[in-house]
Design an enzyme around this catalytic site. Structure first.
Site, short mmCIF file in Angstrom:
data_model
loop_
_atom_site.label_atom_id
_atom_site.label_comp_id
_atom_site.label_asym_id
_atom_site.label_seq_id
_atom_site.Cartn_x
_atom_site.Cartn_y
_atom_site.Cartn_z
CB ALA A 69 -20.24 28.52 69.62
CB ALA A 70 -16.82 32.58 69.69
CB THR A 86 -24.35 29.83 68.77
OG1 THR A 86 -23.11 30.50 68.52
CG2 THR A 86 -24.07 28.39 69.17
CE1 TYR A 137 -33.72 31.74 66.53
CE2 TYR A 137 -31.83 32.89 67.44
CZ TYR A 137 -33.18 32.65 67.42
OH TYR A 137 -34.00 33.30 68.30
CD GLN A 175 -32.42 25.70 60.16
OE1 GLN A 175 -32.30 25.23 59.04
NE2 GLN A 175 -33.46 26.44 60.51
CD GLU A 234 -24.58 21.80 56.05
OE1 GLU A 234 -23.86 22.79 55.97
OE2 GLU A 234 -25.24 21.52 57.06
CG HIS A 267 -28.38 29.80 53.74
ND1 HIS A 267 -29.28 29.04 53.03
CD2 HIS A 267 -27.71 28.95 54.54
CE1 HIS A 267 -29.14 27.77 53.40
NE2 HIS A 267 -28.19 27.68 54.32
NE ARG A 287 -24.35 27.70 52.86
CZ ARG A 287 -24.26 27.66 54.14
NH1 ARG A 287 -23.91 28.73 54.81
NH2 ARG A 287 -24.52 26.57 54.79
CG HIS A 335 -26.26 32.28 56.41
ND1 HIS A 335 -27.24 31.97 57.31
CD2 HIS A 335 -25.37 31.25 56.44
CE1 HIS A 335 -26.97 30.79 57.88
NE2 HIS A 335 -25.83 30.34 57.37
NE ARG A 376 -20.14 30.25 57.00
CZ ARG A 376 -21.16 29.50 57.44
NH1 ARG A 376 -20.94 28.47 58.22
NH2 ARG A 376 -22.38 29.78 57.08
CB SER A 384 -19.01 29.48 60.96
OG SER A 384 -20.27 28.95 60.73
CG LEU A 385 -21.74 26.22 64.70
CD1 LEU A 385 -22.79 25.12 64.66
CD2 LEU A 385 -21.95 27.10 65.92
#
Ligand code: FAD
Ligand code: SIN
Length: 528
Positions: free
Chosen positions: A14-15, A42, A44, A46, A112, A240, A286, A347, A382, A387-388
């Site tokens: 993505a970056a 990116t 993977y 979900q 989440e 994770h 997390r 993760h 995080r 992050s995306l």
């Protein structure tokens, strides 16, 4: 061979792709990627992208949730910029062709851990794939972008390659491009660029158990470290809580969104244990959930815990989690009826190449964005699905900065081509696979969810030995992707161990049995 491009992008997640699309309007672009372009963290992803898209939610609560998870180490100004730009970013993705899950004409927003509102924009349980494919399609169509698959970035070109002595971080280092190994022709080329964007993603492969695909070997952080860029906060590795525990399943994540839809965590005795650890139970951040699972496994001598979503309607489970349901079924687990065996796995790296919110690193003409970078958004932990968002927002902002930088610079023709005349093809390839396996186990056993000074000392001794042996091998061997990855993974391991040893407290993702409390005066970045 020598190549010249205005913008050299290392990485096709993505970056990298979002950056490439923006700068392509202003000059020539090459996207270098070491496998097939789609292979990235990116793809993977979900759960989704966190953004404030509902009038019942607010930028301020998203900011506060992010700061709380980051345990005092976020840069609040960076947090505000990135979160404020979230809604606009989602609209741009939709305009660019990405389709997200919706209900009654409105985006469906998931939940989440650590979030106090439903704000996870998602495409069922395959959000990353939808984003990656829509960006990639646009990149492939763009006349100014050449996509170079199976090209492995080996080293950043800096003043060092002009024969100048560069021994530490300093303000006058420039990046002139990169040496790139063309895997098919077994040749290292010189790619000169006016601006280089490092978007090589994370390093989960440094650990034995990880949710990350094989490409996540920390190459960007390692290259930047060798080039004397400033690296920050490498001790903050996010585990994770729920990766699938099955002997045939490698790196398969069971999204946090499953807990967001109400799944419980049970130990081997069927006891729902999370409320014993935190009032937010399964939706605690997390680090809390991963440590609770680790505690249960150690106390009870079990290999995994169970995730139970069987109390939710089967139709909802199938429509919300089609990929997770199908994948589990391949392993004989019907998640509408059976509990899912899960364990924590490495993760996400919150630390990385230190940048500002516009992607500037401490090296001139070198930008970094996405998981390879440390902007200050995540701090010590995080928040899920941030992050995306960061990769896209910083990718776009750094493009704006880079356009000006490119117009102020020319190609540095004095950089010599790669010289491997004194190397040969090695006879003992086994060293690479052996040292890779050993490193991953050392990191898992000694630098994992719970750390101690004794464990870190053990890890330091062992990684030192692996470093010396691998460097000696590298000096006399011809380049290969496997050897470069091993060197890079060792460099990342070194940075994690050193950073962890420096931080004498427990904070966010970094938990030390010798220093179980957070210490106010340790509330600073770890810079190497
Ligand atoms: P990546 O997408 O990893 O791309 C890096 C690229 O660089 C790859 O193409 C790689 O091949 C290439 N590369 C690496 N080294 C080299 C080299 N030496 N030479 C050339 N190319 C190289 N985040 C969220 O916000 N929401 C989620 O729901 C979510 N779910 C996730 C689920 C999983 C299973 C995983 C693993 C991560 C998840 N994350 C999620 C994290 C998120 O996916 C990543 O942080 C983000 O995608 C990183 O994007 P990136 O562009 O920085 O790196
Ligand atoms: C997940 O779907 O649980 C991953 C979300 C993330 O890592 O942000």
């Amino acid at each position: 061979m020598r190549h010249r491009v205005d913008f050299l992008v290392l990485g096709s997640g993505a970056a990298g792709l979002s950056f490439a699309l923006q700068v392509a309007e202003y000059g020539s672009v090459a996207v270098i990627t070491k496998q097939s372009a789609v292979e990235s963290n990116t793809t993977y992803a979900q759960g989704g992208i966190a953004a404030v898209m509902d009038s019942a939610d607010s930028i301020e609560t998203h900011v506060q949730d992010t700061l709380r998870a980051g345990a005092g180490l976020c840069d609040e100004s960076v947090v505000r910029v990135i979160i404020e730009e979230g809604p606009q970013q989602i609209r741009q993705l939709v305009d660019g062709g990405a389709t997200f899950s919706s209900e009654s004409g409105k985006l469906h927003l998931g939940r989440e851990g650590g979030h106090t509102a439903n704000r996870i924009v998602h495409a069922a349980d395959a959000t990353g794939k939808v984003i990656e494919l829509s960006l990639l399609e646009r990149v492939k169509k763009h006349a100014n972008i050449q996509l170079c698959e199976y090209h492995f970035a080996v080293e950043l070109l800096t003043n060092h390659h002009l024969g100048q002595h560069v021994s530490k971080v300093r303000p006058d280092i420039d990046c002139f491009g990169a040496y790139v190994y063309h895997i098919e022709s077994d040749r290292v080329d010189t790619w000169l660029a006016k601006v280089t964007m490092l978007a090589t993603g994370g390093a989960g492969q440094v650990y034995l158990h990880t949710t990350n695909p094989g490409v996540a070997t920390g190459d960007g952080v390692a290259m930047a470290y060798r080039a004397k860029a400033r690296i920050a906060n490498m001790e903050f590795v996010q585990f994770h809580p729920t990766s699938l525990y099955h002997e045939d399943a490698r790196s398969f994540l069971i999204s946090e969104a499953v807990r967001g839809e109400g799944a419980y965590l049970l130990n081997g005795a069927g006891h729902r244990f999370m409320p014993d650890y935190d009032s937010r139970a399964e939706l605690a951040p997390r680090d809390v959930v991963a440590r609770a699972i680790d505690d249960q496994l150690k106390a009870r001598g079990e290999n995994h815990v169970w995730l139970d979503i069987t109390h939710r309607p089967a139709e909802l489970i199938h429509s919300r989690f089609p990929n997770i349901s199908a994948k589990c079924l391949e392993y004989g687990i019907d998640i509408t009826k059976d509990h899912i065996p899960v364990v924590p796995a490495a993760h996400y790296f919150c630390g990385g190449v230190h940048t500002d919110v516009d992607g500037r690193t401490s090296i001139n003409r070198l930008m970094a964005s996405g998981e390879v970078a440390c902007t200050g958004l995540h701090g010590a932990n995080r928040l899920a699905s941030n992050s995306l968002l960061e990769a896209l927002v910083v990718g776009k902002r750094s493009a704006k900065t880079s356009i000006g930088v490119a117009s102020d610079n020319t190609f540095s023709e004095d950089v010599p081509d790669w010289d491997d005349s004194s190397t040969e093809n090695p006879a003992e390839w086994i060293l690479i696979s052996h040292n890779r396996d050993e490193l991953r186990r050392v990191m898992w056993d000694y630098v994992g969810i719970v750390r101690s000074e004794l464990r870190l000392e053990r890890a330091a001794r062992r990684t030192r030995f692996l470093f010396e042996e691998t460097e000696a091998f590298y000096r006399k061997s011809k380049v290969s992707a496997g050897l470069c990855e091993l060197r890079n993974m060792i460099a990342v391991a070194y940075l994690v161990v050193q950073s962890a040893a420096i931080r004498r407290e427990s904070r966010g993702l970094h938990y030390m049995t010798d220093y179980p409390e957070m210490v106010e005066k340790e509330g600073r970045l770890t810079l190497i």
